[in-house]
Scaffold this active site. Structure first.
Site, PDB file in Angstrom:
ATOM      1  N   ASP A 155      41.578  35.730  40.410  1.00  0.00           N
ATOM      2  CA  ASP A 155      42.703  36.661  40.518  1.00  0.00           C
ATOM      3  C   ASP A 155      44.032  35.906  40.493  1.00  0.00           C
ATOM      4  OD1 ASP A 155      42.305  39.416  40.579  1.00  0.00           O
ATOM      5  OD2 ASP A 155      41.608  39.403  42.665  1.00  0.00           O
ATOM      6  N   GLN A 179      38.612  42.532  46.291  1.00  0.00           N
ATOM      7  CA  GLN A 179      39.399  43.686  45.866  1.00  0.00           C
ATOM      8  C   GLN A 179      40.370  44.111  46.973  1.00  0.00           C
ATOM      9  OE1 GLN A 179      39.358  44.909  42.758  1.00  0.00           O
ATOM     10  NE2 GLN A 179      40.832  46.519  43.193  1.00  0.00           N
ATOM     11  N   LYS A 203      35.080  46.543  36.395  1.00  0.00           N
ATOM     12  CA  LYS A 203      35.038  45.089  36.234  1.00  0.00           C
ATOM     13  C   LYS A 203      33.595  44.610  36.032  1.00  0.00           C
ATOM     14  CE  LYS A 203      39.282  44.418  38.910  1.00  0.00           C
ATOM     15  NZ  LYS A 203      39.943  44.074  40.173  1.00  0.00           N
TER      16      LYS A 203
END
Ligand code: GUN
Length: 290
Positions: A119, A96, A52
């Site tokens: 997200d 994460q 990412k």
């Protein structure tokens, strides 16, 4: 049979984003800034987050990797989240997953400012997505609908069977596929671990989205001819012949299922790269919306 090339499509999307960033730079505007919070040193999570961050560099975003030891307390992590919420030069950030067991994941996700939740995991964004209001669509489902849309895969009126009901993939993609939208208008069945006679259901499907996490679960005798298959699985299985000691397996027995499919995503190089591209897209939207 057409292979839905997630790698190539994600490269194209990244080029489109890089063009947008270049226009911002020419106008003297601040470029998008994404941060990733990583707790502990799980191998797969390190790989994903590294990827990412590298992708941010590629498109011209600023990025920050914020790492904590596995034993960080929930309270300290919540305090760090608060700081990120109030950082005016940060457009979006992700935490994460999975988090260590002593940290309540829901509590952390609820603490993220929905405006920075690229997200799309916060209930406010999930609700807005379900109601088709402007929101950040979770990156994996967002990547799937982009892939279906860009390849013009017929979805309207088709029977789409989603296997797996996770908050991150199965649940949101089942909602998106049923909506009035490009790559939508499908009749959706959401199957899961308690579903009885799954094979009878998958055999009726025009589109199957596998998000189960069981390597090579979907076999050729479970699908009809000309099916479209989207494989979200990315399980690491031990492999002595691979220099890394493992190989990545999807939820679909690709070699046999692809013989019957009209469209299919490979693993790797299918949904995985699309997920990263759509996270970048959400970060660009965050910069434009806030
Ligand atoms: N873990 C597995 N997939 C994801 C994702 O899309 N976002 C975050 N934050 N963690 C994940």
């Amino acid at each position: 049979m057409v292979i839905l090339d997630g790698k190539g499509t994600s490269d194209q999307i990244k080029l489109e984003i890089r063009d947008e960033v270049n226009k911002m730079k020419l106008k003297g505007e601040r470029v998008p800034h994404l941060a990733a919070v990583l707790v502990g040193n799980d191998g797969a999570s390190l790989t994903y987050v590294g990827s990412k961050v590298r992708s941010c560099d590629y498109v011209g975003f600023k990025s920050s990797l914020i790492q904590f030891n596995n034993d960080i307390s929930e309270k300290k992590l919540l305090n760090e989240i608060k700081k990120l919420n109030h950082n005016p030069i940060l457009d979006g950030y992700i935490v994460q997953l999975p988090l260590p067991k002593h940290i309540n994941e829901q509590k952390i996700l609820l603490a993220i400012d929905p405006k920075k939740d690229v997200d799309g995991f916060h209930p406010e964004n999930f609700g807005r997505m379900a109601l088709q209001l402007n929101s950040y669509i979770p990156a994996t489902p967002f990547g799937i609908i982009q892939l279906l849309d860009r390849y013009k895969v017929p979805t309207s009126g088709k029977h789409c069977v989603v296997v797996g009901r996770s908050h991150i993939v199965g649940k949101p993609i089942s909602i998106l596929m049923s909506q009035k939208r490009p790559a939508g208008n499908a009749t959706v069945t959401l199957a899961h671990s308690r579903t009885e006679n799954l094979v009878a259901i998958t055999r009726q499907a025009d589109i199957i989205i596998m998000a189960l996490g069981i390597p090579e679960y979907l076999k050729a005798d479970m699908v009809k001819n000309d099916v479209t298959v989207i494989d979200v699985g990315i399980t690491r299985v031990p492999d002595k012949n691979n220099s890394k000691g493992y190989s990545i397996k999807g939820d679909v027995a690709y070699d046999e299922v692809s013989k019957k499919a009209s469209f299919i995503t490979p693993v790797p190089g299918g949904v995985g790269p699309m997920t990263i591209a759509m996270l970048l897209k959400n970060t660009l939207l965050a910069r434009q919306w806030n």
